[in-house]
Design a protein around this motif. Structure first.
Motif, mmCIF file in Angstrom:
data_model
loop_
_atom_site.group_PDB
_atom_site.id
_atom_site.type_symbol
_atom_site.label_atom_id
_atom_site.label_comp_id
_atom_site.label_asym_id
_atom_site.label_seq_id
_atom_site.Cartn_x
_atom_site.Cartn_y
_atom_site.Cartn_z
ATOM 1 N N THR A 118 56.758 70.834 1.240
ATOM 2 C CA THR A 118 55.902 71.890 1.600
ATOM 3 C C THR A 118 55.641 71.864 2.922
ATOM 4 O O THR A 118 54.442 72.394 3.498
ATOM 5 C CB THR A 118 54.650 71.867 0.638
ATOM 6 N N HIS A 119 56.560 70.938 3.856
ATOM 7 C CA HIS A 119 56.156 70.868 5.182
ATOM 8 C C HIS A 119 55.936 72.046 6.303
ATOM 9 O O HIS A 119 54.848 72.248 6.732
ATOM 10 C CB HIS A 119 57.416 70.079 5.834
ATOM 11 N N GLN A 136 48.014 77.663 0.931
ATOM 12 C CA GLN A 136 48.570 77.250 -0.134
ATOM 13 C C GLN A 136 49.798 75.861 0.119
ATOM 14 O O GLN A 136 50.782 75.997 -0.312
ATOM 15 C CB GLN A 136 49.301 78.388 -1.138
ATOM 16 N N ALA A 137 49.220 75.097 0.826
ATOM 17 C CA ALA A 137 50.152 73.876 1.379
ATOM 18 C C ALA A 137 50.328 72.893 0.183
ATOM 19 O O ALA A 137 51.221 72.028 0.680
ATOM 20 C CB ALA A 137 49.179 73.459 2.646
ATOM 21 N N ALA A 138 49.655 72.931 -0.805
ATOM 22 C CA ALA A 138 49.699 71.802 -1.701
ATOM 23 C C ALA A 138 50.731 72.427 -2.915
ATOM 24 O O ALA A 138 50.672 73.427 -3.086
ATOM 25 C CB ALA A 138 48.549 71.473 -2.262
ATOM 26 N N GLN A 139 51.614 71.615 -3.083
ATOM 27 C CA GLN A 139 52.605 71.743 -4.182
ATOM 28 C C GLN A 139 52.055 70.792 -5.244
ATOM 29 O O GLN A 139 51.092 71.125 -6.020
ATOM 30 C CB GLN A 139 54.067 71.494 -3.978
ATOM 31 N N MET A 147 47.548 63.973 4.735
ATOM 32 C CA MET A 147 47.962 65.193 5.621
ATOM 33 C C MET A 147 46.691 65.826 6.435
ATOM 34 O O MET A 147 46.828 65.713 7.738
ATOM 35 C CB MET A 147 48.896 66.168 4.942
ATOM 36 N N MET A 148 45.743 66.084 5.496
ATOM 37 C CA MET A 148 44.690 66.529 6.139
ATOM 38 C C MET A 148 43.947 65.969 7.231
ATOM 39 O O MET A 148 43.507 66.031 8.380
ATOM 40 C CB MET A 148 43.401 67.015 5.163
ATOM 41 N N ALA A 167 49.153 75.428 7.892
ATOM 42 C CA ALA A 167 47.856 75.186 7.688
ATOM 43 C C ALA A 167 47.197 74.520 8.866
ATOM 44 O O ALA A 167 46.069 74.776 9.370
ATOM 45 C CB ALA A 167 47.671 74.359 6.289
ATOM 46 N N ILE A 168 47.946 73.545 9.415
ATOM 47 C CA ILE A 168 47.486 72.706 10.554
ATOM 48 C C ILE A 168 47.181 73.785 11.920
ATOM 49 O O ILE A 168 46.393 73.726 12.557
ATOM 50 C CB ILE A 168 48.318 71.503 10.910
ATOM 51 N N ARG A 169 48.150 74.591 11.969
ATOM 52 C CA ARG A 169 47.887 75.561 13.083
ATOM 53 C C ARG A 169 46.965 76.625 12.773
ATOM 54 O O ARG A 169 46.244 76.864 13.611
ATOM 55 C CB ARG A 169 49.126 76.510 13.194
ATOM 56 N N ARG A 170 46.833 76.891 11.436
ATOM 57 C CA ARG A 170 45.427 77.806 11.152
ATOM 58 C C ARG A 170 44.237 76.981 11.313
ATOM 59 O O ARG A 170 43.383 77.583 11.789
ATOM 60 C CB ARG A 170 45.596 78.242 9.605
#
Length: 164
Positions: A136-137, A93-96, A104-105, A143-146
């Motif tokens: 939301t950093h 849920q990385a997006a606000q 970012m992606m 999310a990047i680690r996942r």
């Protein structure tokens, strides 16, 4: 006329040579993932990949794109079959507001394609040019680690072992 390959599809674009790549993607090709943020290359909302590098498309003129391959967030997957990076951002849920998320992606994708085993410090340093005004950093980093974990697992499963 400029030839480029966007998300695997060849295109011939007839636009002024100094037209920013962002405008070509959005206005000529109908790809709206990359966003206009600042227009000065300072926020990262427009980030796409050219080859395997993250590029700020708002300050990249069409003139330098002839023959190059561009990947936008639309090229990472689909709604029906999201790619690992997209899946990770959804799961965390990385997006606000979501405005910065495509950039970012794409910046993260460029990093993880080269090395999904990077450290948190490397991720943070690599992501620094992209701004999230919603704060939301921490979810973006999760999310990047996942995504990195998913890409490492997929890479090991696809090749059996990594060499190189």
């Amino acid at each position: 006329m400029v030839s480029l390959i966007v998300n695997g599809t060849p295109h011939e674009v007839d636009a002024e040579p100094d037209t920013p790549l962002l405008y070509v993607l959005r206005d000529e090709l109908g790809l709206h993932g990359a966003k206009y943020g600042c227009g000065l290359g300072q926020c990262g909302a427009c980030t796409v990949m050219v080859g395997d590098e993250a590029v700020l498309s708002c300050v990249t003129p069409l003139l330098v794109m002839d023959g190059k391959a561009v990947t936008t967030v639309e090229g990472l997957g689909t709604i029906e079959a999201p790619g690992p990076m997209q899946e990770a951002f959804i799961a965390e849920q990385a997006a606000q507001c979501g405005y910065c998320i495509p950039g970012m992606m794409m910046r993260a994708q460029a990093l993880l394609q080269r090395d999904p085993g990077v450290s948190d410090e490397t991720i943070r340093a690599h992501m620094e040019p992209n701004l999230c005004r919603c704060g939301t950093h921490m979810r973006i980093l999760a999310a990047i680690r996942r995504a990195a974990d998913s890409m490492r697992t997929a890479g090991a499963g696809a090749t059996g072992s990594r060499t190189g």
